[in-house]
Design a protein around this motif. Structure first.
Motif, PDB file in Angstrom:
ATOM      1  N   LYS A  38       0.851  -1.196   0.000  1.00  0.00           N
ATOM      2  CA  LYS A  38       0.000   0.000   0.000  1.00  0.00           C
ATOM      3  C   LYS A  38       0.885   1.245   0.000  1.00  0.00           C
ATOM      4  N   SER A  39       0.688   2.100  -1.021  1.00  0.00           N
ATOM      5  CA  SER A  39       1.473   3.326  -1.118  1.00  0.00           C
ATOM      6  C   SER A  39       0.613   4.436  -1.702  1.00  0.00           C
ATOM      7  N   ASP A  40       1.158   5.654  -1.756  1.00  0.00           N
ATOM      8  CA  ASP A  40       0.438   6.792  -2.332  1.00  0.00           C
ATOM      9  C   ASP A  40       0.218   6.625  -3.831  1.00  0.00           C
ATOM     10  N   PHE A 137      12.057   0.077 -13.035  1.00  0.00           N
ATOM     11  CA  PHE A 137      12.439   0.576 -11.718  1.00  0.00           C
ATOM     12  C   PHE A 137      12.692  -0.615 -10.802  1.00  0.00           C
ATOM     13  N   LYS A 138      13.838  -0.615 -10.131  1.00  0.00           N
ATOM     14  CA  LYS A 138      14.172  -1.693  -9.200  1.00  0.00           C
ATOM     15  C   LYS A 138      14.504  -1.110  -7.838  1.00  0.00           C
ATOM     16  N   GLY A 139      14.024  -1.753  -6.797  1.00  0.00           N
ATOM     17  CA  GLY A 139      14.298  -1.304  -5.446  1.00  0.00           C
ATOM     18  C   GLY A 139      14.504  -2.476  -4.505  1.00  0.00           C
ATOM     19  N   ASP A 140      15.300  -2.255  -3.460  1.00  0.00           N
ATOM     20  CA  ASP A 140      15.589  -3.277  -2.453  1.00  0.00           C
ATOM     21  C   ASP A 140      15.668  -2.568  -1.108  1.00  0.00           C
ATOM     22  N   ASP A 141      14.915  -3.055  -0.130  1.00  0.00           N
ATOM     23  CA  ASP A 141      14.924  -2.424   1.184  1.00  0.00           C
ATOM     24  C   ASP A 141      14.855  -3.498   2.248  1.00  0.00           C
ATOM     25  N   SER A 175      10.833   6.280   2.541  1.00  0.00           N
ATOM     26  CA  SER A 175      11.480   6.871   1.380  1.00  0.00           C
ATOM     27  C   SER A 175      12.973   7.066   1.625  1.00  0.00           C
ATOM     28  N   GLY A 176      13.765   6.681   0.628  1.00  0.00           N
ATOM     29  CA  GLY A 176      15.217   6.805   0.738  1.00  0.00           C
ATOM     30  C   GLY A 176      15.895   5.653   0.036  1.00  0.00           C
ATOM     31  N   LEU A 182       9.091   7.032  -2.253  1.00  0.00           N
ATOM     32  CA  LEU A 182       8.070   6.014  -2.003  1.00  0.00           C
ATOM     33  C   LEU A 182       8.032   5.647  -0.526  1.00  0.00           C
ATOM     34  N   ASP A 183       6.913   5.957   0.125  1.00  0.00           N
ATOM     35  CA  ASP A 183       6.613   5.434   1.450  1.00  0.00           C
ATOM     36  C   ASP A 183       5.543   4.374   1.265  1.00  0.00           C
ATOM     37  N   ALA A 184       5.751   3.191   1.814  1.00  0.00           N
ATOM     38  CA  ALA A 184       4.797   2.107   1.591  1.00  0.00           C
ATOM     39  C   ALA A 184       4.765   1.175   2.793  1.00  0.00           C
TER      40      ALA A 184
END
Length: 199
Positions: A38-40, A137-141, A175-176, A182-184
């Protein structure tokens, strides 16, 4: 995270010195995990097969300390956003779980249990947008959040157990880094069957 897991293993190995009534056990888990991001920018959800392993030191018949690993599978979701563009989101998550299990034993080998602890999770996200053809777009957190769950178990004999459980957690992505802008939150709900061995 590796230091935390290593410290937990060393701590579990030292427990027999303070409680010689206890015993170790191991479990294999197979199930289904529903994940909802769930994100904006919109929501993405789906479910996939999940699997895991878990070790425990059972202090007595009512309390156990646990360390486990769960792979929650991969979600692949395609939808149309508010601008009419086609979005494809693919994400997966894994977690090391460190916590405590409380057990209420009944007669004939049945018991109910509750779990509470910390999830050291990792999330990978891959997204394409028809407004930007050819770009991915790729992301890892990673992070740490609480998990909790309930379940039931049947002790077949002194060595073998089977069980079922339902576990919940929410991973908060801020986000960062890879997820700039992106805040999710990712709601993770797992229904699993387990087979265990007592040592």
């Amino acid at each position: 995270m590796k230091k935390v897991v290593l410290g937990a293993l060393l701590g579990l190995s030292a427990l027999p010195a303070v409680a010689n009534e206890g015993y170790f056990s191991g479990e294999v888990l197979l199930g289904k995990t529903d994940q909802e991001l769930k994100s904006d920018f919109g929501d993405t959800d789906g479910d996939d097969s999940s699997f895991g392993i878990r070790g425990a030191y059972n202090l007595n018949k009512n309390v156990a300390f646990e360390l486990g690993y769960m792979n929650h599978g991969e979600i692949d979701d395609t939808y149309i956003d508010e601008f009419g563009d086609t979005i494809n989101d693919r994400f997966s998550s894994t977690a090391f779980n460190l916590g405590v299990k409380g057990v209420i034993p009944f007669e004939n080998g049945f018991s109910l249990h509750g779990r509470l602890g910390l999830s050291f999770w990792d999330v990978e996200l891959e997204e394409t947008d028809s407004a930007f053809p050819g770009e991915t777009f790729k992301g890892d957190d990673s992070g740490t959040d609480f998990y909790y769950g309930i379940g039931a178990q049947y002790t077949i004999n002194e060595q073998f157990t089977i069980g079922a459980e339902y576990t919940l957690s929410e991973y908060g992505i801020k986000s960062g880094g890879d997820f700039t802008g992106l805040d999710a939150d990712i709601d993770v709900k797992t229904l699993a069957l387990s087979a265990g061995l007592n040592f």
